[in-house]
Scaffold this motif. Structure first.
Motif, short mmCIF file in Angstrom:
data_model
loop_
_atom_site.label_atom_id
_atom_site.label_comp_id
_atom_site.label_asym_id
_atom_site.label_seq_id
_atom_site.Cartn_x
_atom_site.Cartn_y
_atom_site.Cartn_z
N VAL A 14 0.86 -1.18 0.00
CA VAL A 14 0.00 0.00 0.00
C VAL A 14 0.90 1.23 0.00
O VAL A 14 1.95 1.25 0.65
CB VAL A 14 -0.95 0.01 1.22
N ASN A 66 -7.91 4.64 -2.97
CA ASN A 66 -8.87 4.83 -1.88
C ASN A 66 -8.67 6.22 -1.29
O ASN A 66 -7.65 6.49 -0.65
CB ASN A 66 -8.66 3.75 -0.82
N ILE A 107 -8.66 8.91 1.22
CA ILE A 107 -8.67 8.88 2.68
C ILE A 107 -9.29 10.17 3.24
O ILE A 107 -10.26 10.13 3.98
CB ILE A 107 -7.25 8.69 3.24
N ALA A 151 -4.80 6.20 -0.40
CA ALA A 151 -4.16 4.89 -0.21
C ALA A 151 -4.19 4.17 -1.55
O ALA A 151 -5.27 3.90 -2.09
CB ALA A 151 -4.87 4.09 0.86
N THR A 201 -3.28 0.88 -3.87
CA THR A 201 -3.02 -0.56 -3.79
C THR A 201 -3.09 -1.17 -5.18
O THR A 201 -3.61 -0.56 -6.11
CB THR A 201 -4.02 -1.27 -2.86
N GLU A 252 -6.76 -4.38 4.53
CA GLU A 252 -8.00 -3.68 4.87
C GLU A 252 -7.92 -3.04 6.25
O GLU A 252 -8.38 -1.91 6.46
CB GLU A 252 -9.18 -4.65 4.80
N VAL A 293 -5.65 0.15 6.05
CA VAL A 293 -6.32 1.28 5.40
C VAL A 293 -7.42 1.85 6.30
O VAL A 293 -7.62 3.07 6.37
CB VAL A 293 -6.89 0.85 4.03
#
Length: 300
Positions: free
Chosen positions: A143, A161, A163, A273, A275, A285, A288
């Motif tokens: 990540v 993702n 954040i 994030a 990945t 998971e 994160v």
């Protein structure tokens, strides 16, 4: 060169001779001699001075020995961690991070993750956002904690993702007259030298800030181009000018810098994030989730 040769060599040194090493390893002395000879052939020189009794290390042997011990230690760690991953009692997670997260966010994330997953080894790699996708493809990290301004290019083989949306704050010398205000206007940069960062040809971060200021009709004097944010803030603390930083980093222990919210600025940073696409695991998971939780708390 193989680990058996390296192990036999180190054992001879530690035991004080080939015969003693053979007894420790439960092998014949001739096996020890054969492996040492192969190792010497590989490295291109003798590791022991055989004219002395007991044998002494040559200059080459003295060079190889500490590095061979470290190699054996790393191999042992790899074996132990791999077994933990295989049987589900442990794990490994590679995390790439940008330096700005070191101020307050990353330490809390690491602490929270370790409290929940003490058996997992976190491999932390400091790397700019623009290089994290390469590290992900090479499986050096699992990540990447990246930061972007505005829209950014999304690679087809990566998942992103979001954040937090992290607004800009200004960093000012603590004794600067502008530091006494409740807010900062970007037009104030016309009377305050600007410290730009990071200094990297692949990072558009600083240039995007300057482009936005230019669109607002503000053209600050760039007096320093810092390699990274720590250097930029040190220059601010020294009274050389000001800079813009993400709000999540403002809770820190610097006493020579004041952080103020910025008026009339229409851009912000986004903490992301990154990945590998479609790849997930309970550990990933969990990391994160903790990252998002700590990031949210950092800007409240």
């Amino acid at each position: 060169m193989n680990l058996r040769q390296v192990r036999y060599f180190c054992e001879v040194v530690d035991a004080g001779g080939g015969s003693a090493a053979a007894k420790r390893l439960f092998v014949a002395p001739t096996a020890i001699s054969a492996q040492i000879a192969l190792l010497e052939q590989t490295v291109g020189g003798e590791l022991f001075d055989r004219s002395t009794r007991p044998m002494q290390l040559t200059s080459l042997g003295k060079y190889v020995y500490p590095r061979a011990k470290e190699l054996l230690l790393q191999a042992s760690r790899l074996e132990q961690e791999a077994k933990q991953v295989a049987n589900g009692s442990g794990g490994w997670l590679g995390v790439g991070f940008i330096r700005s997260t070191l101020f307050s966010l990353l330490p809390n994330v690491i602490k929270g993750f370790r409290e929940a997953h003490s058996e997992v080894h976190l491999d932390l790699v400091e790397v700019l956002s623009e290089y994290q996708e390469e590290r992900l493809r090479a499986r050096r990290i699992d990540v990447g904690i990246s930061r972007f301004i505005g829209t950014f290019e999304r690679q087809a083989d990566m998942d992103y993702n979001i954040i937090i949306d992290d607004p800009f704050w200004v960093a000012l010398p603590v004794d600067h007259p502008l530091a006494k205000r409740a807010h900062f206007s970007i037009r104030d940069f016309e009377q305050l030298p600007f410290i730009l960062y990071p200094k990297d040809t692949r990072s558009p971060f600083g240039q995007k800030i300057l482009t936005h200021l230019d669109e607002k009709g503000v053209r600050p004097a760039i007096i320093h181009d810092a390699i990274e944010i720590h250097t930029a803030l040190a220059l601010v603390g020294a009274g050389l000018g000001g800079t813009l930083v993400s709000g999540s980093i403002t809770p820190n222990n610097r006493r020579d810098v004041v952080f103020l919210p910025v008026e009339d600025i229409d851009i912000s940073t986004t903490l992301v994030a990154v990945t590998r696409k479609g790849e997930t695991s309970p550990l990933l998971e969990a990391f994160v989730h903790i990252l998002a939780k700590q990031a949210g708390e950092s800007i409240q």
